[in-house]
Design a protein around this motif. Structure first.
Motif, PDB file in Angstrom:
ATOM      1  N   ALA A  21      14.598 -31.590  11.787  1.00  0.00           N
ATOM      2  CA  ALA A  21      15.365 -33.152  11.748  1.00  0.00           C
ATOM      3  C   ALA A  21      15.493 -33.781  10.479  1.00  0.00           C
ATOM      4  O   ALA A  21      16.268 -34.462  10.612  1.00  0.00           O
ATOM      5  N   LEU A  22      14.386 -33.173   9.427  1.00  0.00           N
ATOM      6  CA  LEU A  22      14.719 -33.893   8.316  1.00  0.00           C
ATOM      7  C   LEU A  22      15.753 -33.456   7.321  1.00  0.00           C
ATOM      8  O   LEU A  22      15.826 -33.620   6.082  1.00  0.00           O
ATOM      9  N   GLY A  23      16.073 -32.033   7.733  1.00  0.00           N
ATOM     10  CA  GLY A  23      17.147 -31.394   7.011  1.00  0.00           C
ATOM     11  C   GLY A  23      16.482 -30.037   6.241  1.00  0.00           C
ATOM     12  O   GLY A  23      17.393 -29.370   5.356  1.00  0.00           O
ATOM     13  N   PHE A  24      15.313 -29.792   6.513  1.00  0.00           N
ATOM     14  CA  PHE A  24      14.742 -28.769   5.673  1.00  0.00           C
ATOM     15  C   PHE A  24      15.177 -27.561   6.358  1.00  0.00           C
ATOM     16  O   PHE A  24      15.724 -27.408   7.577  1.00  0.00           O
ATOM     17  N   ARG A  25      15.470 -26.304   5.666  1.00  0.00           N
ATOM     18  CA  ARG A  25      15.563 -25.205   5.937  1.00  0.00           C
ATOM     19  C   ARG A  25      14.349 -24.627   6.430  1.00  0.00           C
ATOM     20  O   ARG A  25      13.188 -24.689   5.870  1.00  0.00           O
ATOM     21  N   THR A  26      14.044 -24.084   7.725  1.00  0.00           N
ATOM     22  CA  THR A  26      12.747 -23.646   8.192  1.00  0.00           C
ATOM     23  C   THR A  26      12.833 -22.237   8.603  1.00  0.00           C
ATOM     24  O   THR A  26      13.543 -21.672   9.031  1.00  0.00           O
ATOM     25  N   HIS A  27      11.403 -21.823   8.683  1.00  0.00           N
ATOM     26  CA  HIS A  27      11.029 -20.530   9.145  1.00  0.00           C
ATOM     27  C   HIS A  27       9.966 -20.639  10.190  1.00  0.00           C
ATOM     28  O   HIS A  27       8.846 -21.045   9.626  1.00  0.00           O
ATOM     29  N   ARG A  28      10.046 -20.374  11.410  1.00  0.00           N
ATOM     30  CA  ARG A  28       8.997 -20.518  12.315  1.00  0.00           C
ATOM     31  C   ARG A  28       8.171 -19.108  12.330  1.00  0.00           C
ATOM     32  O   ARG A  28       8.770 -18.117  12.630  1.00  0.00           O
ATOM     33  N   PHE A  29       6.846 -19.276  11.643  1.00  0.00           N
ATOM     34  CA  PHE A  29       6.290 -17.965  11.213  1.00  0.00           C
ATOM     35  C   PHE A  29       5.633 -17.369  12.550  1.00  0.00           C
ATOM     36  O   PHE A  29       5.124 -17.961  13.341  1.00  0.00           O
ATOM     37  N   VAL A  30       5.654 -16.109  12.660  1.00  0.00           N
ATOM     38  CA  VAL A  30       5.444 -15.281  13.636  1.00  0.00           C
ATOM     39  C   VAL A  30       4.484 -14.037  13.023  1.00  0.00           C
ATOM     40  O   VAL A  30       3.150 -14.012  13.202  1.00  0.00           O
ATOM     41  N   ASP A  31       5.137 -13.548  12.167  1.00  0.00           N
ATOM     42  CA  ASP A  31       4.295 -12.270  11.246  1.00  0.00           C
ATOM     43  C   ASP A  31       4.985 -12.238  10.008  1.00  0.00           C
ATOM     44  O   ASP A  31       6.020 -12.785   9.710  1.00  0.00           O
ATOM     45  N   ALA A  32       4.593 -11.580   9.164  1.00  0.00           N
ATOM     46  CA  ALA A  32       4.876 -11.265   7.544  1.00  0.00           C
ATOM     47  C   ALA A  32       6.140 -10.659   7.395  1.00  0.00           C
ATOM     48  O   ALA A  32       6.892 -10.771   6.761  1.00  0.00           O
ATOM     49  N   ALA A  33       6.306  -9.626   8.571  1.00  0.00           N
ATOM     50  CA  ALA A  33       7.582  -8.889   8.502  1.00  0.00           C
ATOM     51  C   ALA A  33       8.747  -9.664   8.956  1.00  0.00           C
ATOM     52  O   ALA A  33       9.757  -9.842   8.078  1.00  0.00           O
TER      53      ALA A  33
END
Length: 211
Positions: free
Chosen positions: A183-195
Motif C-alpha cells: 500500500a505504501l508503494g514498495f515492491r514486495t516478495h511474500r516469502f515462502v522459500d529460498a527458491a
C-alpha cells in the motif's frame, strides 16, 4: 522498473532468515500434549502479547501483568523470558545463501524486524548469525517503539534510507506486513522459500540467471 543497481533490498528476519518459533521451547515442557501447548500459546502467551514486546514493552512488566492474569501459568510465563533463546532454532540456511549471493553484488541490504530490543542482542552478537553483519542497518521494532504492520515503521525506514518506496524490495513471510508495504508503494516478495525468492531476485536482475 528500476535497474538492478537502483534497488535497495529490505529483509524481514524471523521466518525468513532466522527460524524462531515458541513451540521449540514449549513442546518439551508440555510433554507432547500439543493441544495444551496450542491453548497456552493462543490464550496466555498469545501472538498479541508477544507483539506488545516487539513494540517495545519491557519483559518484566509484561511477564508480571500476564502472570497476575494467569497465576496458574506463572512458571511457564516466566520461562518465556528466561529461556527465550530456546525458541530460536538457528539460521534458515537456504535463505542465508541467497542473502550472501545478493551481498556479493553490492546491492544495499537492510533488515526490518519485529523483535524485542531486550532479546535481539542474543542473536545480534552470536557468531551463528554472523550473516547479520551483511546488513548496512537493522531496524528493530522494539528499539523504535513501532512494529509491522503499522505503516509508521515503514515510513520511518523510508525516511532513514532516503529512498522512494518503489525502489525498495521488501521481503517478508507475513501477509499483513506485505499488504502494508504494498500500500505504501514498495515492491514486495511474500516469502515462502529460498527458491522462490531467488527466482524473484533473478527476474529483477538482482541475481544472475542460472540454467
Amino acid at each position: 522498473m528500476p535497474q538492478a543497481q537502483d534497488w535497495t533490498v529490505v529483509f524481514d528476519l524471523g521466518g525468513v532468515l532466522i527460524d524462531w518459533n515458541p513451540r521449540y521451547l514449549f513442546r518439551p515442557l508440555f510433554k507432547g500434549d500439543e493441544a495444551a501447548m496450542e491453548r497456552f500459546l493462543a490464550e496466555v502467551c498469545t501472538p498479541q502479547w508477544n507483539h506488545s514486546l516487539d513494540e517495545g514493552r519491557d519483559f518484566a512488566t509484561a511477564v508480571a501483568d500476564l502472570s497476575a492474569q494467569h497465576p496458574e501459568h506463572a512458571d511457564l510465563i516466566a520461562i518465556y523470558r528466561e529461556r527465550w533463546i530456546e525458541m530460536v532454532k538457528g539460521p534458515i540456511e537456504p535463505t542465508v545463501a541467497v542473502l550472501k549471493e545478493l551481498a556479493a553484488t553490492e546491492v544495499p541490504l537492510f533488515a526490518l524486524t519485529n523483535w524485542s530490543a531486550e532479546t535481539f542482542h542474543l542473536v545480534r552478537h552470536d557468531p551463528t548469525y554472523a550473516f547479520l553483519k551483511l546488513f548496512r542497518q537493522i531496524f528493530v521494532s522494539g528499539e523504535l517503539g513501532l512494529a509491522k504492520p503499522d505503516a509508521a515503521i515503514f515510513r520511518h525506514v523510508l525516511n532513514d534510507l532516503d529512498r522512494p518506496a518503489e525502489r525498495c524490495l521488501f521481503i517478508d513471510d507475513s501477509g499483513p506486513n506485505i499488504a502494508c508495504a504494498d500500500a505504501l508503494g514498495f515492491r514486495t516478495h511474500r516469502f515462502v522459500d529460498a527458491a522462490g525468492l531467488r527466482r524473484d531476485l533473478m527476474s529483477l536482475g538482482l541475481l544472475p540467471a542460472t540454467g
